[in-house]
Structures are given as C-alpha cells and as structure tokens.
Design a protein around this motif. Structure first.
Motif, PDB file in Angstrom:
ATOM      1  N   SER A   1     -16.964  41.785  15.514  1.00 28.27           N
ATOM      2  CA  SER A   1     -18.190  41.500  14.755  1.00 28.27           C
ATOM      3  C   SER A   1     -18.813  40.182  15.182  1.00 28.27           C
ATOM      4  O   SER A   1     -20.045  40.059  15.259  1.00 28.27           O
ATOM      5  N   ALA A   2     -17.979  39.182  15.463  1.00 30.92           N
ATOM      6  CA  ALA A   2     -18.500  37.879  15.861  1.00 30.92           C
ATOM      7  C   ALA A   2     -19.265  37.969  17.173  1.00 30.92           C
ATOM      8  O   ALA A   2     -20.359  37.406  17.318  1.00 30.92           O
ATOM      9  N   ILE A   3     -18.705  38.672  18.133  1.00 31.43           N
ATOM     10  CA  ILE A   3     -19.381  38.819  19.427  1.00 31.43           C
ATOM     11  C   ILE A   3     -20.675  39.605  19.270  1.00 31.43           C
ATOM     12  O   ILE A   3     -21.687  39.310  19.916  1.00 31.43           O
ATOM     13  N   LEU A   4     -20.672  40.590  18.372  1.00 29.21           N
ATOM     14  CA  LEU A   4     -21.898  41.372  18.125  1.00 29.21           C
ATOM     15  C   LEU A   4     -23.019  40.494  17.585  1.00 29.21           C
ATOM     16  O   LEU A   4     -24.201  40.773  17.814  1.00 29.21           O
ATOM     17  N   GLN A   5     -22.669  39.412  16.873  1.00 31.74           N
ATOM     18  CA  GLN A   5     -23.677  38.545  16.273  1.00 31.74           C
ATOM     19  C   GLN A   5     -24.502  37.796  17.314  1.00 31.74           C
ATOM     20  O   GLN A   5     -25.516  37.182  16.982  1.00 31.74           O
ATOM     21  N   THR A   6     -24.076  37.824  18.579  1.00 24.07           N
ATOM     22  CA  THR A   6     -24.851  37.152  19.629  1.00 24.07           C
ATOM     23  C   THR A   6     -25.994  38.025  20.137  1.00 24.07           C
ATOM     24  O   THR A   6     -26.781  37.575  20.972  1.00 24.07           O
ATOM     25  N   THR A   7     -26.100  39.248  19.637  1.00 24.24           N
ATOM     26  CA  THR A   7     -27.147  40.160  20.108  1.00 24.24           C
ATOM     27  C   THR A   7     -28.556  39.558  19.985  1.00 24.24           C
ATOM     28  O   THR A   7     -29.340  39.636  20.939  1.00 24.24           O
ATOM     29  N   PRO A   8     -28.935  38.937  18.836  1.00 26.34           N
ATOM     30  CA  PRO A   8     -30.274  38.337  18.766  1.00 26.34           C
ATOM     31  C   PRO A   8     -30.513  37.266  19.843  1.00 26.34           C
ATOM     32  O   PRO A   8     -31.618  37.150  20.371  1.00 26.34           O
ATOM     33  N   LEU A   9     -29.476  36.491  20.166  1.00 28.25           N
ATOM     34  CA  LEU A   9     -29.617  35.481  21.211  1.00 28.25           C
ATOM     35  C   LEU A   9     -29.870  36.139  22.561  1.00 28.25           C
ATOM     36  O   LEU A   9     -30.703  35.673  23.352  1.00 28.25           O
TER      37      LEU A   9
END
Length: 291
Positions: A96-104
């Motif tokens: 989930s943490a790695i997925l949170q970089t999608t907007p970046l």
C-alpha cells in the motif's frame, strides 16, 4: 459543508479499498493469483455492466479503440497484475505504501510526456518521494525482498493508466472505463495461469463468499469516490486518499500480525508528505490569485 461530506466519502472509499485488499490477501494463500484476478474481474465487470445498463450507457464504443484507451488498458493490466501479486506476497502495509507514490509518478509522467509545467518544488517533492520508496524497498540491502518489485510494477502500471486517462475522450464515462478495466482482468488472469502452468483451484463456499464480498466492496469504493469528487472541491478532497495507508497499517497489524520497522514507517511518512506537498503546489499553480 459539501467539502466535509466529500472528504468523509473519500475516507470511506479508502477504507473500503483497504478492506478489499485485505480480502485479496486472505484469498491469495488459497487461490492462485491468475485465478483470483479472473474471479475479481468477472465480479467487477458484471457489477459495472449492470450500472452502465441502468444508466443507458453502451458497454461497447468505437472510442474504446483509441490510442489513449489502448495505453490506459495496458497500464491497467500491468498495474493490477503487479499490485494483486504484491498483496499476496508482501506485507499489506508495504504494498500500500508503494502504491501511494502513484500521484507523484503521474505528475512526473505529465511533465515528461504531456509537457505539463512542473516547477522545481514539485520536482523536488517527486525525488524526495522516490527516496521514501527506496527506504521501503531497500535494494541491495540485507532485508531486500524481490517480491516487493511487484508492488513497484503495480505503481508504474497504475501511473500509466491514470496518465493515459487524461487523454481518454470525455464521451467515455467513468462507469464504462471501470467496466473495461474489470473485464480486462479476466483474460489477464487466465493468460497468467496458462503461462505459469497453474491448475484451477475450486474455491470453498467460504472463499466464494469472500470473493463476492471483495467484488461488492470494490464497486462500493468506486461509487464513494465518484460521489466524493462530485460533491467537494477536488483540491480539498483528493488528499484524503492517503487515509488508505492508515487503514492498511491498522489492518496489517491487527489481521496479519505485521510489524513495520522504523525505516518502513519513515518511508511511508516521506511518501505521504511528498504527495500532499505536490497536491498543494498543484492547487497553488491553478489558483488565479497565486503569486
């Protein structure tokens, strides 16, 4: 008041997504990833197809064959395959943490491929966010787990999907896009099973129930997001997407007995802070009175 309601709906959507991820991880130990993708795709496609029919929207359109849709669909397949595999193989909080970089990554892709203006502050936020990912992944170090690269694959694929969506014709509704996305998971899952030589596993009654719940929760999540984005200001509501990370951490600890180490927690904090800063700078850039 609309902004607060929109934020509340976004938080509910992220909670539902985190719960859906939990069910996928629970099922992953008993059902092969390819079969899981095919099942989830079938359930989601039926739900979205029913919603399209209810609103009088066609399931098939010539616009679905455009270049932007082909790129979007490719990103969807790459991203879903990577993220679902990561949910099965690595801790929920890590995936989930790695997925949170999608907007970046979407901001990065927009600057490179769509020539959208990105100032040095947002470039810096992107680089800092990637440093947060490195803290979680830790390539070359003793604690490195190759399976975490599936989460990176998921993030890259979903970034491609979101970036291509900016060029998808406005005539295609969110429901139609969601139907296509779910439908694509069926051949993707079946192809993965054929390529890996995986045999079909007959789900138990309990597993069928979990699959049904996961499909319904996924559809509910989508509905909440649409309601949130239409009810509140995008700049106010969007940052609440990061609550998904909080829910993932809680579920990981309570359900799967995960214990994220300090480097992982620092990486998560960096990613969220970088993402929020990028959203804030985007809001400032689009504000007419901004200096």
């Amino acid at each position: 008041m609309d902004n607060l309601r929109g934020a509340g709906l976004m938080v509910l959507a992220m909670l539902c997504f985190a719960i859906e991820d939990m069910f996928i991880k629970l099922l992953g130990g008993a059902i092969p990833v390819g079969q899981l993708l095919a099942f989830l795709g079938t359930g989601g496609a039926f739900i979205m197809a029913g919603a399209c029919v209810q609103k009088g929207q066609p399931l098939v359109s010539r616009a679905l064959l455009g270049r932007a849709m082909l790129i979007r669909n490719t990103g969807e397949v790459i991203g879903s395959l990577g993220f679902v595999t990561a949910l099965v193989l690595v801790p929920l909080a890590t995936a989930s943490a790695i997925l949170q970089t999608t907007p970046l990554m979407v901001t990065l892709g927009a600057a490179i491929f769509l020539a959208e203006p990105v100032g040095w502050r947002r470039w810096a936020a992107i680089l800092v966010g990637l440093c947060g990912v490195l803290l979680i992944v830790r390539p070359g170090l003793e604690g490195f787990d190759w399976n975490v690269l599936f989460a990176v694959q998921g993030m890259i694929g979903l970034s491609i999907r979101d970036l291509a969506t900016r060029r998808v014709p406005a005539t295609l509704s969110a429901l139609q896009l969601s139907f296509v996305a779910f439908a694509l998971l069926v051949p993707t899952g079946m192809g993965l099973m054929l390529a890996s030589g995986t045999s079909f596993v007959a789900p138990t009654a309990n597993e069928w129930g979990l699959l049904a719940i996961a499909s319904v929760i996924g559809a509910i999540s989508y509905r909440f997001i649409v309601m949130a984005m239409r009810m509140g200001d995008v700049s106010f509501v969007t940052p609440f997407r990061y609550t998904r990370m909080i829910f993932a951490l809680i579920i990981g600890v309570l359900i799967f007995s995960e214990a994220p180490d300090m480097l992982t927690l620092i990486g998560v904090a960096i990613i969220i802070a970088s993402g929020l800063f990028t959203l804030w700078r985007e809001h400032i850039r689009k504000t007419p009175d901004a200096a």
